[in-house]
Design an enzyme around this catalytic site. Structure first.
Site, PDB file in Angstrom:
ATOM      1  N   GLU A 325      46.965  48.988  39.399  1.00  0.00           N
ATOM      2  CA  GLU A 325      45.703  49.116  39.132  1.00  0.00           C
ATOM      3  C   GLU A 325      45.458  50.700  38.520  1.00  0.00           C
ATOM      4  OE1 GLU A 325      43.164  47.916  41.927  1.00  0.00           O
ATOM      5  OE2 GLU A 325      44.469  46.082  42.531  1.00  0.00           O
ATOM      6  N   ASN A 377      51.453  46.959  38.449  1.00  0.00           N
ATOM      7  CA  ASN A 377      50.819  45.798  39.116  1.00  0.00           C
ATOM      8  C   ASN A 377      49.446  45.946  38.842  1.00  0.00           C
ATOM      9  OD1 ASN A 377      50.803  43.323  40.778  1.00  0.00           O
ATOM     10  ND2 ASN A 377      49.788  44.574  42.340  1.00  0.00           N
ATOM     11  N   HIS A 413      44.237  36.846  40.700  1.00  0.00           N
ATOM     12  CA  HIS A 413      43.351  36.483  41.951  1.00  0.00           C
ATOM     13  C   HIS A 413      42.266  35.946  40.944  1.00  0.00           C
ATOM     14  CE1 HIS A 413      44.575  39.012  45.091  1.00  0.00           C
ATOM     15  NE2 HIS A 413      44.699  40.168  44.261  1.00  0.00           N
ATOM     16  N   GLU A 441      49.904  38.118  43.527  1.00  0.00           N
ATOM     17  CA  GLU A 441      48.812  38.173  44.438  1.00  0.00           C
ATOM     18  C   GLU A 441      47.952  36.675  44.130  1.00  0.00           C
ATOM     19  OE1 GLU A 441      46.846  41.841  44.887  1.00  0.00           O
ATOM     20  OE2 GLU A 441      48.417  43.168  44.493  1.00  0.00           O
ATOM     21  N   ASP A 443      45.680  33.852  44.176  1.00  0.00           N
ATOM     22  CA  ASP A 443      44.825  33.188  45.018  1.00  0.00           C
ATOM     23  C   ASP A 443      43.720  32.564  44.162  1.00  0.00           C
ATOM     24  OD1 ASP A 443      43.617  36.128  46.717  1.00  0.00           O
ATOM     25  OD2 ASP A 443      43.046  35.309  44.755  1.00  0.00           O
TER      26      ASP A 443
HETATM   27  O1  G3I Z   1      43.219  48.304  59.825  1.00  0.00           O
HETATM   28  C1  G3I Z   1      41.844  48.587  59.799  1.00  0.00           C
HETATM   29  C2  G3I Z   1      41.427  48.031  61.091  1.00  0.00           C
HETATM   30  O2  G3I Z   1      42.007  49.142  62.274  1.00  0.00           O
HETATM   31  C3  G3I Z   1      39.863  48.330  61.397  1.00  0.00           C
HETATM   32  O3  G3I Z   1      39.211  47.671  62.552  1.00  0.00           O
HETATM   33  C4  G3I Z   1      39.332  47.207  59.886  1.00  0.00           C
HETATM   34  C5  G3I Z   1      37.619  47.203  60.187  1.00  0.00           C
HETATM   35  O4  G3I Z   1      37.469  48.102  59.580  1.00  0.00           O
HETATM   36  O5  G3I Z   1      39.628  47.413  58.861  1.00  0.00           O
HETATM   37  C6  G3I Z   1      41.281  47.402  58.915  1.00  0.00           C
HETATM   38  O6  G3I Z   1      41.473  47.844  57.563  1.00  0.00           O
HETATM   39  C7  G3I Z   1      41.310  46.909  56.439  1.00  0.00           C
HETATM   40  C8  G3I Z   1      42.521  46.322  56.137  1.00  0.00           C
HETATM   41  O7  G3I Z   1      42.391  45.603  55.004  1.00  0.00           O
HETATM   42  C9  G3I Z   1      43.413  45.781  56.937  1.00  0.00           C
HETATM   43  O8  G3I Z   1      42.850  44.554  57.503  1.00  0.00           O
HETATM   44  C10 G3I Z   1      40.264  47.465  55.577  1.00  0.00           C
HETATM   45  O9  G3I Z   1      39.067  47.800  56.108  1.00  0.00           O
HETATM   46  C11 G3I Z   1      40.255  46.587  54.241  1.00  0.00           C
HETATM   47  O10 G3I Z   1      39.415  47.294  53.299  1.00  0.00           O
HETATM   48  C12 G3I Z   1      41.601  46.108  53.840  1.00  0.00           C
HETATM   49  O11 G3I Z   1      41.392  45.318  52.918  1.00  0.00           O
HETATM   50  C13 G3I Z   1      42.639  44.990  51.747  1.00  0.00           C
HETATM   51  C14 G3I Z   1      42.168  45.395  50.557  1.00  0.00           C
HETATM   52  O12 G3I Z   1      43.561  45.128  49.735  1.00  0.00           O
HETATM   53  C15 G3I Z   1      41.818  46.803  50.418  1.00  0.00           C
HETATM   54  O13 G3I Z   1      41.526  47.193  49.332  1.00  0.00           O
HETATM   55  C16 G3I Z   1      42.947  43.497  51.942  1.00  0.00           C
HETATM   56  O14 G3I Z   1      43.289  43.154  53.275  1.00  0.00           O
HETATM   57  C17 G3I Z   1      44.053  43.270  51.057  1.00  0.00           C
HETATM   58  O15 G3I Z   1      44.121  41.782  50.915  1.00  0.00           O
HETATM   59  C18 G3I Z   1      43.760  43.770  49.662  1.00  0.00           C
HETATM   60  O16 G3I Z   1      44.751  43.563  48.865  1.00  0.00           O
HETATM   61  C19 G3I Z   1      44.766  44.133  47.706  1.00  0.00           C
HETATM   62  C20 G3I Z   1      46.120  44.493  46.864  1.00  0.00           C
HETATM   63  O17 G3I Z   1      46.596  45.487  47.922  1.00  0.00           O
HETATM   64  C21 G3I Z   1      45.849  44.950  45.533  1.00  0.00           C
HETATM   65  N1  G3I Z   1      45.343  44.117  44.616  1.00  0.00           N
HETATM   66  C22 G3I Z   1      43.972  43.719  45.216  1.00  0.00           C
HETATM   67  C23 G3I Z   1      44.046  43.029  46.462  1.00  0.00           C
HETATM   68  C24 G3I Z   1      42.799  42.638  46.718  1.00  0.00           C
HETATM   69  O18 G3I Z   1      41.842  43.710  46.951  1.00  0.00           O
END
Ligand code: G3I
Length: 534
Positions: A325, A377, A413, A441, A443
């Site tokens: 990105e 990506n 997405h 990715e 969905d």
């Molecule tokens: O690991 C912490 C945990 O310790 C904490 O308790 C919890 C609550 O704050 O947060 C957890 O971290 C979260 C992480 O996912 C793991 O679950 C983050 O807050 C959360 O922001 C993060 O979201 C991820 C997101 O990327 C971040 O931008 C999504 O799971 C993930 O599916 C998403 O994936 C991205 C790709 O990497 C890039 N392309 C877009 C896609 C969707 O945004």
């Protein structure tokens, strides 16, 4: 790609002794021999002499298959026989006056003949097929209608036919199921192993939670069963991002990522690394790093070299999202450019290094992992023309200057009312540059479209719309991306409830291929239909 034939369907009537759940109507338990140890015993089967469970090259799908070595024909045509006899050995319970489908895959010497039978406990036969083999894997299908007083059936297969002495056969993926499964309201899902339908073994991937995630793949046998059964590649949804791997400068945390790569290798899966560099999910020390441009470049290169280098020796880690990105949401400017759209004005990499960070990242990745495919990506490039143009310009510039790049990842997405023709044309535009194209990715969101298409229920009709969309997207990809340029197709998560979309919009949504009980959705069948060309 090992598989436990399990947990992929609403409960069937099978009298299975194990805790697994099979597709609605599937009655064969351990049909793929995956739930049997290597050797001469297999649950629900009676093996004859010269028969044993094997693994490795002679397997059709999953990790295991049955090997039959006919050392002698014996005196009785039924001496060398294999019987599917069901959970209690008495046979398979069936309903009277009902249609069933018998299917098994066999590979044996061309010209060899084998008898496939569905019969009654008193050895009366409902159907027998003598099949002449081709030398390659071939499927034998029998359609059976039980009589008014049939309650249990046996399925012997025998090899004692002249000409078979000394021959070796392999069998896999036996299935005996209702021809018309009980209506769950959703259209039937019959695909046994999605990845097995992939042309030229193109990777069929899934993003998985890991590490300390409560639903980590490594702590979820249910998700493992789905991943092993249907996919050939995994992507770490989060734990291979910079914030997880280098939480403090010079302090790397490999435990969770190593465990995931180990899991992949133990289960015949490859890994698509995600992601070496991104403007977000980087640790605070990186976000707040201060230094000269050279020091920023050095810090960036150190991270990439450490991460890509660590897995360069692992054959399973076959590709990386090197930069994720780098362009603004609107498309044509770099993320971090002060003139970029308001969502896209932050990128410590662009702000402290300039756009050259991208090519420097790819060079560092190539140096560290020379055998891995390196991807750029991004999202929305399947419809956002300015962003697509910017990505193609980047690719063409890199190719012209021999900056290493192997492919472009379309995150995909998509919205449920996505324009597949646009998707087709945009995929083709990147394929035409000659680099690989990977859907990274995938969905589908139903509730964050305007107007919302689902509101609060994933009806069978919506499920079929989902199925059609997935089939059309996969077909478009296969139509316009030449086989040698197909990086594969990855879905962004296992079960609907795992999806990032739910927390993002705070609405119900059904973006993936499995319900929360891990049963497969019609969208999985749509994927399978496109892969198999049906
Ligand atoms: O690991 C912490 C945990 O310790 C904490 O308790 C919890 C609550 O704050 O947060 C957890 O971290 C979260 C992480 O996912 C793991 O679950 C983050 O807050 C959360 O922001 C993060 O979201 C991820 C997101 O990327 C971040 O931008 C999504 O799971 C993930 O599916 C998403 O994936 C991205 C790709 O990497 C890039 N392309 C877009 C896609 C969707 O945004």
């Amino acid at each position: 790609m090992s598989s436990v034939e399990s947990s992929i369907g609403s409960s069937s009537s099978s009298s299975s002794s194990s805790s697994v759940v099979y597709p609605a109507g599937e009655l064969a338990i351990n049909g793929g021999f995956e739930e049997s140890p290597l050797g001469t015993a297999a649950a629900n089967w009676v093996l004859g002499s010269g028969m044993r469970i094997v693994e490795g090259e002679h397997v059709l799908t999953g990790n295991r298959a049955l090997e039959v070595v006919v050392t002698t024909l014996g005196s009785n045509p039924w001496d060398i026989q294999l019987v599917y006899s069901g959970a209690d050995g008495a046979g398979v319970p069936v309903l009277s006056g009902t249609e069933y489908l018998y299917s098994i895959w066999i590979k044996g010497p061309a010209g060899a003949r084998v008898n496939f039978t569905v019969g009654r406990p008193d050895y009366q036969e409902l159907e027998r097929r003598e099949e002449t083999l081709t030398g390659a894997w071939q499927q034998v299908v029998l359609e059976i209608t039980t009589s008014a007083d049939d309650t249990v059936l046996r399925m012997p297969t025998h090899f004692s036919i002249s000409g078979n002495a000394g021959a070796t056969f392999h069998l896999d993926d036996f299935s005996f199921r209702l021809k018309n499964p009980p209506a769950t309201g959703y259209s039937p899902v019959t695909v046994a192993h999605l990845y097995a339908l992939s042309p030229n073994n193109m990777p069929i991937g899934v993003a998985v939670p890991a590490g300390d995630a409560s639903i980590s793949l490594l702590n979820s046998p249910a998700r493992q069963a789905v991943v092993n059964q249907h996919f050939s590649q995994i992507t770490a949804e989060n734990i291979m991002k910079p914030s997880y791997l280098q939480p403090a400068q010079g302090t790397f945390f490999w435990t969770h990522a190593d465990a995931l790569v180990n899991y992949a290798e133990a289960n015949g899966l490859t890994v698509h690394g995600h992601t070496l560099l991104w403007h977000t999910q980087i640790p605070n020390w990186m976000q707040n790093f201060s230094g000269t441009r050279e020091q920023w470049l050095d810090m960036m290169r150190t991270h990439i070299a450490a991460v890509a280098g660590r897995y360069a020796g692992r054959n399973s880690v076959v590709s990386w999202d090197v930069v994720n990105e780098a362009f603004e949401d609107a498309g044509s400017r770099y993320r971090g450019d002060p003139l970029a759209d308001s969502n896209s004005r932050v990128s410590v990499w662009y702000e402290n290094i300039g756009p050259e960070y991208i090519e420097e990242a790819f060079k560092a990745a190539r140096a560290a992992a020379p055998n891995a495919d390196l991807y750029y990506n991004d999202f929305s490039i399947e419809w956002n023309q300015p962003k697509l143009n910017a990505v193609i310009a980047l690719v063409e510039d890199f190719l012209a200057r021999d900056v290493p790049i192997d492919g472009v990842g379309f995150q995909m997405h998509v919205w449920a009312n996505a324009n597949v023709n646009n998707i087709r044309n945009h995929l083709k535009a990147v394929a035409d540059t000659g680099v690989k194209v990977k859907i990274t990715e995938l969905d589908v969101r139903f509730n964050h479209v305007s107007p919302p298409l689902a509101a609060n229920a994933y009806t069978p009709a919506l499920a079929d719309q989902h199925k059609q969309l997935i089939r059309d997207i996969v077909k478009a990809y296969l139509d316009v991306v030449p086989p040698a340029q197909r990086g594969g197709i990855t879905v962004w998560g296992v079960a609907d409830g795992d999806s990032w979309l739910l927390s993002l919009y705070g609405r119900p949504d059904w973006p993936l291929f499995f319900f929360n009980d891990m049963s497969p959705k019609p969208a999985l069948q749509g994927f399978a239909d496109a892969l198999s060309g049906s």
